[in-house]
Design a protein around this motif. Structure first.
Motif, PDB file in Angstrom:
ATOM      1  N   GLN A  71      21.836  82.237  22.640  1.00 50.78           N
ATOM      2  CA  GLN A  71      22.557  82.108  23.905  1.00 50.78           C
ATOM      3  C   GLN A  71      21.664  82.488  25.082  1.00 50.78           C
ATOM      4  O   GLN A  71      21.675  81.822  26.123  1.00 50.78           O
ATOM      5  N   ASP A  72      20.883  83.563  24.907  1.00 50.62           N
ATOM      6  CA  ASP A  72      19.959  83.984  25.970  1.00 50.62           C
ATOM      7  C   ASP A  72      18.951  82.887  26.284  1.00 50.62           C
ATOM      8  O   ASP A  72      18.695  82.567  27.447  1.00 50.62           O
ATOM      9  N   ARG A  73      18.373  82.322  25.227  1.00 51.25           N
ATOM     10  CA  ARG A  73      17.362  81.279  25.423  1.00 51.25           C
ATOM     11  C   ARG A  73      17.975  80.034  26.052  1.00 51.25           C
ATOM     12  O   ARG A  73      17.394  79.439  26.963  1.00 51.25           O
ATOM     13  N   THR A  74      19.159  79.643  25.569  1.00 49.83           N
ATOM     14  CA  THR A  74      19.833  78.457  26.113  1.00 49.83           C
ATOM     15  C   THR A  74      20.163  78.662  27.584  1.00 49.83           C
ATOM     16  O   THR A  74      19.953  77.765  28.418  1.00 49.83           O
ATOM     17  N   PHE A  75      20.661  79.843  27.904  1.00 47.31           N
ATOM     18  CA  PHE A  75      20.982  80.132  29.304  1.00 47.31           C
ATOM     19  C   PHE A  75      19.748  80.021  30.186  1.00 47.31           C
ATOM     20  O   PHE A  75      19.770  79.384  31.243  1.00 47.31           O
ATOM     21  N   ALA A  76      18.663  80.656  29.761  1.00 46.70           N
ATOM     22  CA  ALA A  76      17.437  80.648  30.567  1.00 46.70           C
ATOM     23  C   ALA A  76      16.920  79.233  30.767  1.00 46.70           C
ATOM     24  O   ALA A  76      16.519  78.857  31.883  1.00 46.70           O
ATOM     25  N   MET A  77      16.932  78.437  29.712  1.00 46.99           N
ATOM     26  CA  MET A  77      16.436  77.058  29.803  1.00 46.99           C
ATOM     27  C   MET A  77      17.331  76.212  30.715  1.00 46.99           C
ATOM     28  O   MET A  77      16.841  75.471  31.575  1.00 46.99           O
ATOM     29  N   GLU A  78      18.645  76.325  30.537  1.00 46.12           N
ATOM     30  CA  GLU A  78      19.577  75.534  31.354  1.00 46.12           C
ATOM     31  C   GLU A  78      19.546  75.972  32.820  1.00 46.12           C
ATOM     32  O   GLU A  78      19.601  75.138  33.730  1.00 46.12           O
ATOM     33  N   ALA A  79      19.461  77.273  33.037  1.00 45.09           N
ATOM     34  CA  ALA A  79      19.407  77.783  34.411  1.00 45.09           C
ATOM     35  C   ALA A  79      18.129  77.323  35.102  1.00 45.09           C
ATOM     36  O   ALA A  79      18.136  76.979  36.293  1.00 45.09           O
ATOM     37  N   ALA A  80      17.028  77.290  34.358  1.00 42.90           N
ATOM     38  CA  ALA A  80      15.751  76.840  34.927  1.00 42.90           C
ATOM     39  C   ALA A  80      15.811  75.360  35.293  1.00 42.90           C
ATOM     40  O   ALA A  80      15.351  74.954  36.374  1.00 42.90           O
ATOM     41  N   LYS A  81      16.367  74.550  34.411  1.00 45.23           N
ATOM     42  CA  LYS A  81      16.476  73.107  34.676  1.00 45.23           C
ATOM     43  C   LYS A  81      17.380  72.846  35.877  1.00 45.23           C
ATOM     44  O   LYS A  81      17.068  72.029  36.748  1.00 45.23           O
ATOM     45  N   SER A  82      18.497  73.568  35.923  1.00 50.77           N
ATOM     46  CA  SER A  82      19.436  73.398  37.027  1.00 50.77           C
ATOM     47  C   SER A  82      18.809  73.813  38.349  1.00 50.77           C
ATOM     48  O   SER A  82      18.878  73.083  39.347  1.00 50.77           O
ATOM     49  N   GLY A  83      18.164  74.973  38.355  1.00 48.90           N
ATOM     50  CA  GLY A  83      17.544  75.468  39.588  1.00 48.90           C
ATOM     51  C   GLY A  83      16.429  74.569  40.074  1.00 48.90           C
ATOM     52  O   GLY A  83      16.273  74.348  41.284  1.00 48.90           O
ATOM     53  N   MET A  84      15.662  74.035  39.136  1.00 52.05           N
ATOM     54  CA  MET A  84      14.557  73.142  39.493  1.00 52.05           C
ATOM     55  C   MET A  84      15.089  71.877  40.174  1.00 52.05           C
ATOM     56  O   MET A  84      14.537  71.418  41.185  1.00 52.05           O
ATOM     57  N   MET A  85      16.196  71.337  39.649  1.00 50.88           N
ATOM     58  CA  MET A  85      16.770  70.126  40.225  1.00 50.88           C
ATOM     59  C   MET A  85      17.378  70.385  41.603  1.00 50.88           C
ATOM     60  O   MET A  85      17.317  69.530  42.493  1.00 50.88           O
ATOM     61  N   GLU A  86      17.958  71.578  41.794  1.00 47.50           N
ATOM     62  CA  GLU A  86      18.532  71.896  43.104  1.00 47.50           C
ATOM     63  C   GLU A  86      17.440  71.926  44.168  1.00 47.50           C
ATOM     64  O   GLU A  86      17.643  71.494  45.306  1.00 47.50           O
ATOM     65  N   VAL A  87      16.273  72.440  43.797  1.00 49.45           N
ATOM     66  CA  VAL A  87      15.147  72.476  44.736  1.00 49.45           C
ATOM     67  C   VAL A  87      14.677  71.052  45.041  1.00 49.45           C
ATOM     68  O   VAL A  87      14.443  70.688  46.207  1.00 49.45           O
ATOM     69  N   MET A  88      14.548  70.227  43.996  1.00 48.66           N
ATOM     70  CA  MET A  88      14.093  68.844  44.191  1.00 48.66           C
ATOM     71  C   MET A  88      15.070  68.054  45.058  1.00 48.66           C
ATOM     72  O   MET A  88      14.667  67.346  45.991  1.00 48.66           O
ATOM     73  N   HIS A  89      16.363  68.187  44.772  1.00 49.81           N
ATOM     74  CA  HIS A  89      17.364  67.462  45.556  1.00 49.81           C
ATOM     75  C   HIS A  89      17.473  68.040  46.967  1.00 49.81           C
ATOM     76  O   HIS A  89      17.738  67.315  47.928  1.00 49.81           O
ATOM     77  N   GLY A  90      17.272  69.352  47.076  1.00 52.80           N
ATOM     78  CA  GLY A  90      17.300  69.980  48.389  1.00 52.80           C
ATOM     79  C   GLY A  90      16.174  69.463  49.276  1.00 52.80           C
ATOM     80  O   GLY A  90      16.375  69.192  50.466  1.00 52.80           O
ATOM     81  N   GLN A  91      15.003  69.337  48.695  1.00 56.02           N
ATOM     82  CA  GLN A  91      13.857  68.793  49.446  1.00 56.02           C
ATOM     83  C   GLN A  91      14.145  67.366  49.893  1.00 56.02           C
ATOM     84  O   GLN A  91      13.807  66.969  51.023  1.00 56.02           O
ATOM     85  N   LEU A  92      14.786  66.605  49.015  1.00 56.53           N
ATOM     86  CA  LEU A  92      15.127  65.223  49.332  1.00 56.53           C
ATOM     87  C   LEU A  92      16.144  65.164  50.476  1.00 56.53           C
ATOM     88  O   LEU A  92      16.020  64.350  51.401  1.00 56.53           O
ATOM     89  N   ALA A  93      17.142  66.059  50.407  1.00 55.12           N
ATOM     90  CA  ALA A  93      18.177  66.076  51.450  1.00 55.12           C
ATOM     91  C   ALA A  93      17.597  66.509  52.796  1.00 55.12           C
ATOM     92  O   ALA A  93      17.997  65.993  53.849  1.00 55.12           O
ATOM     93  N   ALA A  94      16.668  67.436  52.761  1.00 60.10           N
ATOM     94  CA  ALA A  94      16.080  67.932  54.003  1.00 60.10           C
ATOM     95  C   ALA A  94      15.303  66.840  54.733  1.00 60.10           C
ATOM     96  O   ALA A  94      15.196  66.856  55.968  1.00 60.10           O
ATOM     97  N   THR A  95      14.782  65.872  53.985  1.00 58.32           N
ATOM     98  CA  THR A  95      13.994  64.797  54.604  1.00 58.32           C
ATOM     99  C   THR A  95      14.787  63.496  54.742  1.00 58.32           C
ATOM    100  O   THR A  95      14.649  62.779  55.727  1.00 58.32           O
ATOM    101  N   ASN A  96      15.628  63.181  53.752  1.00 56.59           N
ATOM    102  CA  ASN A  96      16.339  61.898  53.737  1.00 56.59           C
ATOM    103  C   ASN A  96      17.775  61.974  54.236  1.00 56.59           C
ATOM    104  O   ASN A  96      18.430  60.951  54.407  1.00 56.59           O
TER     105      ASN A  96
END
Length: 202
Positions: A62-87
């Motif tokens: 559960q710890d490993r799954t949480f860390a992996m899922e949280a990392a993937k989610s956070g990474m995408m929020e940054v990518m989409h945030g960068q896109l929203a800030a420009t587009n």
């Protein structure tokens, strides 16, 4: 003369016994030395396995799954945030995108430090499904982009809140559990703001 001869025989016999005893001891020592490498190797192997086990061995599934899922989610929020800030077409979309980059970059860095300390390697690039979502968002413009972004933010943050809330109450690793507890209020705030953003760009 007979006594001298007897003494010599006894001396020879004693010497032979001592030699035999020495040979026996040497053979016993040799036998131990021959067996030692195998035993030592087994002990060394056991120690090596123990030494090579990273701290991620202390993380349960559960710890490993949480860390992996949280990392993937956070990474995408940054990518989409960068896109929203420009587009982004709407000023609120741009502002929300900037907040995503700022808040999630901070959380991602903290999670990475915790994972590194536990010997767990987190993903640094989106998987195929995430990349398709990002490419789809990138292809949108104007009001279409704003609406799609706002909808995605609501959906993504609802999932993130559920993930962090579950780990805050059920996680095993103390550091990851504390991270989930500390980050949860920010995610809940993001969720509320993303719903307001969705209503603003309908």
């Amino acid at each position: 003369m007979k006594k001298s001869l007897l003494a010599i025989v006894c001396a020879v016999a004693l010497t032979a016994c001592k030699k035999n005893e020495t040979t026996t001891n040497e053979m016993s020592t040799d036998s131990l030395e021959m067996n030692m490498p195998a035993d030592t190797a087994m002990i060394q192997d056991s120690m090596a396995v123990s030494g090579d086990t990273t701290q991620s061995g202390t993380l349960n599934d559960q710890d490993r799954t949480f860390a992996m899922e949280a990392a993937k989610s956070g990474m995408m929020e940054v990518m989409h945030g960068q896109l929203a800030a420009t587009n982004g077409n709407n000023a609120k979309v741009k502002s929300f995108g900037e907040m995503m980059v700022r808040d999630h970059t901070k959380a991602n860095d903290e999670l990475k430090s915790l994972a590194t300390a536990a010997g767990l390697t987190l993903p640094t690039t989106p998987d195929a499904s995430q990349q398709r979502m990002h490419d789809d968002m990138k292809a949108k413009t104007g009001a279409d982009f704003d609406r799609a972004f706002a909808e995605m933010m609501v959906s993504d943050h609802q999932k993130a809140v559920d993930l962090f809330k579950k780990h805050a109450s059920q996680g095993s690793d103390a550091a990851l559990k504390q991270f989930a507890e500390k980050t949860l209020p920010t995610l809940e705030q993001h969720l509320a703001q993303s719903k307001e953003l969705r209503d603003a760009v309908k």
